[in-house]
Each structure stands twice: as structure tokens, then as C-alpha cells.
Design an enzyme around this catalytic site. Structure first.
Site, PDB file in Angstrom:
ATOM      1  N   LYS A  13     -39.222  35.564   4.415  1.00 47.03           N
ATOM      2  CA  LYS A  13     -39.946  36.266   3.718  1.00 47.03           C
ATOM      3  C   LYS A  13     -39.111  37.804   3.576  1.00 47.03           C
ATOM      4  CE  LYS A  13     -43.286  36.090   6.215  1.00 47.03           C
ATOM      5  NZ  LYS A  13     -43.080  35.145   7.598  1.00 47.03           N
ATOM      6  N   ARG A  88     -52.986  37.543   6.817  1.00 47.60           N
ATOM      7  CA  ARG A  88     -52.415  36.258   7.614  1.00 47.60           C
ATOM      8  C   ARG A  88     -53.547  35.285   8.211  1.00 47.60           C
ATOM      9  NH1 ARG A  88     -47.011  38.394   9.553  1.00 47.60           N
ATOM     10  NH2 ARG A  88     -45.750  36.400  10.373  1.00 47.60           N
ATOM     11  N   ARG A 127     -31.385  33.315  15.034  1.00 45.53           N
ATOM     12  CA  ARG A 127     -31.674  34.722  15.017  1.00 45.53           C
ATOM     13  C   ARG A 127     -32.219  35.098  16.399  1.00 45.53           C
ATOM     14  NH1 ARG A 127     -36.928  36.418  11.145  1.00 45.53           N
ATOM     15  NH2 ARG A 127     -38.096  35.927  13.118  1.00 45.53           N
ATOM     16  N   ARG A 133     -34.564  39.449  18.889  1.00 43.00           N
ATOM     17  CA  ARG A 133     -35.990  39.775  18.527  1.00 43.00           C
ATOM     18  C   ARG A 133     -36.606  38.868  19.583  1.00 43.00           C
ATOM     19  NH1 ARG A 133     -38.958  38.902  13.020  1.00 43.00           N
ATOM     20  NH2 ARG A 133     -40.589  38.156  14.321  1.00 43.00           N
ATOM     21  N   ARG A 144     -45.818  30.746  17.508  1.00 41.98           N
ATOM     22  CA  ARG A 144     -46.068  31.541  16.094  1.00 41.98           C
ATOM     23  C   ARG A 144     -46.190  30.170  14.862  1.00 41.98           C
ATOM     24  NH1 ARG A 144     -40.739  34.064  16.297  1.00 41.98           N
ATOM     25  NH2 ARG A 144     -40.833  34.506  14.198  1.00 41.98           N
TER      26      ARG A 144
HETATM   27  P1  ADP Z   1     -42.371  36.112  11.252  1.00 44.74           P
HETATM   28  O1  ADP Z   1     -43.315  35.775  10.281  1.00 44.74           O
HETATM   29  O2  ADP Z   1     -41.077  35.540  11.116  1.00 44.74           O
HETATM   30  O3  ADP Z   1     -42.951  35.662  12.646  1.00 44.74           O
HETATM   31  P2  ADP Z   1     -43.093  39.003  11.017  1.00 44.74           P
HETATM   32  O4  ADP Z   1     -42.190  40.116  11.454  1.00 44.74           O
HETATM   33  O5  ADP Z   1     -43.668  38.840   9.882  1.00 44.74           O
HETATM   34  O6  ADP Z   1     -42.340  37.599  11.739  1.00 44.74           O
HETATM   35  O7  ADP Z   1     -44.340  39.028  12.223  1.00 44.74           O
HETATM   36  C1  ADP Z   1     -43.999  39.262  13.739  1.00 44.74           C
HETATM   37  C2  ADP Z   1     -45.423  39.391  14.508  1.00 44.74           C
HETATM   38  O8  ADP Z   1     -45.984  40.442  14.049  1.00 44.74           O
HETATM   39  C3  ADP Z   1     -46.179  38.420  14.374  1.00 44.74           C
HETATM   40  O9  ADP Z   1     -45.879  37.158  15.085  1.00 44.74           O
HETATM   41  C4  ADP Z   1     -47.585  39.150  14.939  1.00 44.74           C
HETATM   42  O10 ADP Z   1     -47.734  39.101  16.119  1.00 44.74           O
HETATM   43  C5  ADP Z   1     -47.546  40.372  14.030  1.00 44.74           C
HETATM   44  N1  ADP Z   1     -48.101  40.416  12.993  1.00 44.74           N
HETATM   45  C6  ADP Z   1     -47.567  40.557  11.712  1.00 44.74           C
HETATM   46  N2  ADP Z   1     -48.448  40.615  10.711  1.00 44.74           N
HETATM   47  C7  ADP Z   1     -49.458  40.287  11.184  1.00 44.74           C
HETATM   48  C8  ADP Z   1     -50.811  40.109  10.487  1.00 44.74           C
HETATM   49  N3  ADP Z   1     -51.205  40.269   9.273  1.00 44.74           N
HETATM   50  N4  ADP Z   1     -51.788  39.700  11.481  1.00 44.74           N
HETATM   51  C9  ADP Z   1     -51.536  39.719  12.828  1.00 44.74           C
HETATM   52  N5  ADP Z   1     -50.334  39.848  13.484  1.00 44.74           N
HETATM   53  C10 ADP Z   1     -49.237  40.338  12.700  1.00 44.74           C
END
Ligand code: ADP
Length: 200
Positions: A13, A88, A127, A133, A144
Site C-alpha cells: 500500500k 481500518r 522487510r 520495522r 497483524r
Molecule cells: P501494515 O498495514 O503494513 O501493517 P501500516 O504502516 O499501515 O502497516 O500500519 C502499522 C501499524 O500502525 C498497524 O499495525 C497499527 O498498529 C497502526 N495503525 C495504522 N493505521 C491504523 C488504523 N487506521 N487504526 C488503528 N491502528 C492503525
């Protein structure tokens, strides 16, 4: 132009969001990046967010909604935005609907980037070792993925029902996926939806 991009962890994404944002001249806003930027801040909230992220769980809706609302008030969002990783949860969908309604705005399209789960795990583990990360450990990855299936995957149906979903296969080279994505958005624009051409 008001766009959302959704997909399971590791779908790519963030990479595609940057390209789409540049194409349509709107900011690509990643809630994950915003939360990672809080790292190192010496506040109870920042520490709580960091612990939640490291475990692979979701940050509470109230916190996330607040962070996004403030960001959307910035001048650079006046002409639109691409939200990456938000909403989300169903509660976040409702909340975003309210914020957009109030501002007389509406979502133009929701991009769903699909990748099968074996490919996702191998991408994330790669990654984790290169980008460092802390949520790219096998355990956090599993969490996740499960949280995505339970809480976020149902959102695809919500947006499909609204006729907003644009589904794109996320497998292959980054450039290939980008091309596929623009083709899908163009097709949607051509089919008479409200989506209009990009800035470049
Ligand atoms: P990915 O989708 O690849 O796991 P992101 O960088 O999009 O990585 O998100 C990393 C983390 O940030 C999520 O696992 C969560 O802990 C937090 N996070 C991001 N966006 C949201 C959201 N909309 N609601 C709740 N937590 C979020």
C-alpha cells in the site's frame, strides 16, 4: 480527489500510495507512518502507541480518528487526499463518513490491493530484516494478519456495496502493479463514475 487504499499488511500500500498521490497531486497520508513518527516522543500516548504497534494490534479508534481529523484539516488536503491505512475498522468508517459529510466531501474510490497470504508473509519477513520495522517479526506479522482479517477485511464489502471498490492484483513488480492500478482507476473514470483524470 478523495481516495482510500486498503490491503493486508505487506500488500504494498505505502509504495503505491506515494505514486498515486503524486499522480493526482494529493497528499498520501499513512496512519502507520504518522504513528511511527511518534516514536521517540516522551509522552504516555506515544509510548502506548509504540507498544500497540510492536505487538501488531490496532491503535484505539479514538486516538486514530483524532490524528487523522487533525491531518485532514491541513491546507494541503483542501483539494483531496489519499488515505493509506485508514479507515481500518467499521467505527473508523462511520467516523470518516461524518468528517467528510461535514466538509461537504465524499470518497471517490477505494483501491483494494490484493495479494495472497504466502507472498505477504515472505515480503514482510524480508522487510523486517532490511527495514528494521519492529512489527515485522513472525509473531507480530501473524497478529497483524489476523487483526486485518477480523477487523479490516469486512470494510471491503462496505465499500463494494457503495460501488466505490476498485480491486487491483498486487502481485508482480512494483511498476506493473502501478500500471494495473492506474488502468483500473481510468476504467472506473471511463465508466461514468465521478472519478476524473489525474494532474499529470
Ligand atoms: P501494515 O498495514 O503494513 O501493517 P501500516 O504502516 O499501515 O502497516 O500500519 C502499522 C501499524 O500502525 C498497524 O499495525 C497499527 O498498529 C497502526 N495503525 C495504522 N493505521 C491504523 C488504523 N487506521 N487504526 C488503528 N491502528 C492503525
Amino acid at each position: 480527489m478523495h481516495l482510500l487504499i486498503m490491503g493486508p499488511p505487506g500488500a504494498g500500500k505505502g509504495t503505491q500510495a506515494g505514486r498515486i498521490g503524486a499522480h493526482f497531486a494529493v497528499p498520501a497520508i499513512s496512519t502507520g507512518d504518522m504513528f511511527r513518527a511518534m516514536r521517540g516522543l516522551d509522552t504516555p500516548l506515544a509510548k502506548q502507541v509504540q507498544e500497540i504497534m510492536a505487538a501488531g494490534a490496532y491503535v484505539p479508534n479514538e486516538v486514530t480518528n483524532q490524528v487523522v481529523t487533525e491531518r485532514l484539516l491541513s491546507d494541503d488536503c483542501a483539494k483531496g487526499f489519499l488515505l493509506d491505512g485508514y479507515p481500518r475498522t467499521l467505527q473508523q468508517v462511520d467516523y470518516l463518513d461524518g468528517v467528510l459529510d461535514e466538509g461537504g466531501r465524499a470518497i471517490d474510490a477505494v483501491i483494494s490491493l490484493a495479494v495472497n497470504s504466502d507472498e505477504l508473509v515472505s515480503r514482510l519477513i524480508k522487510r523486517g530484516s532490511s527495514a528494521g520495522r519492529e512489527d515485522d517479526t513472525p509473531e507480530a506479522i501473524r497478529t497483524r494478519q489476523q487483526v486485518y482479517v477480523d477487523q479490516t477485511a469486512p470494510l471491503l464489502e462496505v465499500y463494494r456495496d457503495r460501488g466505490l471498490l476498485v480491486e487491483v492484483d498486487g502481485l508482480g513488480e512494483v511498476d506493473e502493479v502501478t500500471e494495473r492500478l492506474f488502468a483500473a482507476l481510468d476504467q472506473r473514470a471511463g465508466s461514468g463514475s465521478a472519478l476524473v483524470g489525474g494532474a499529470s
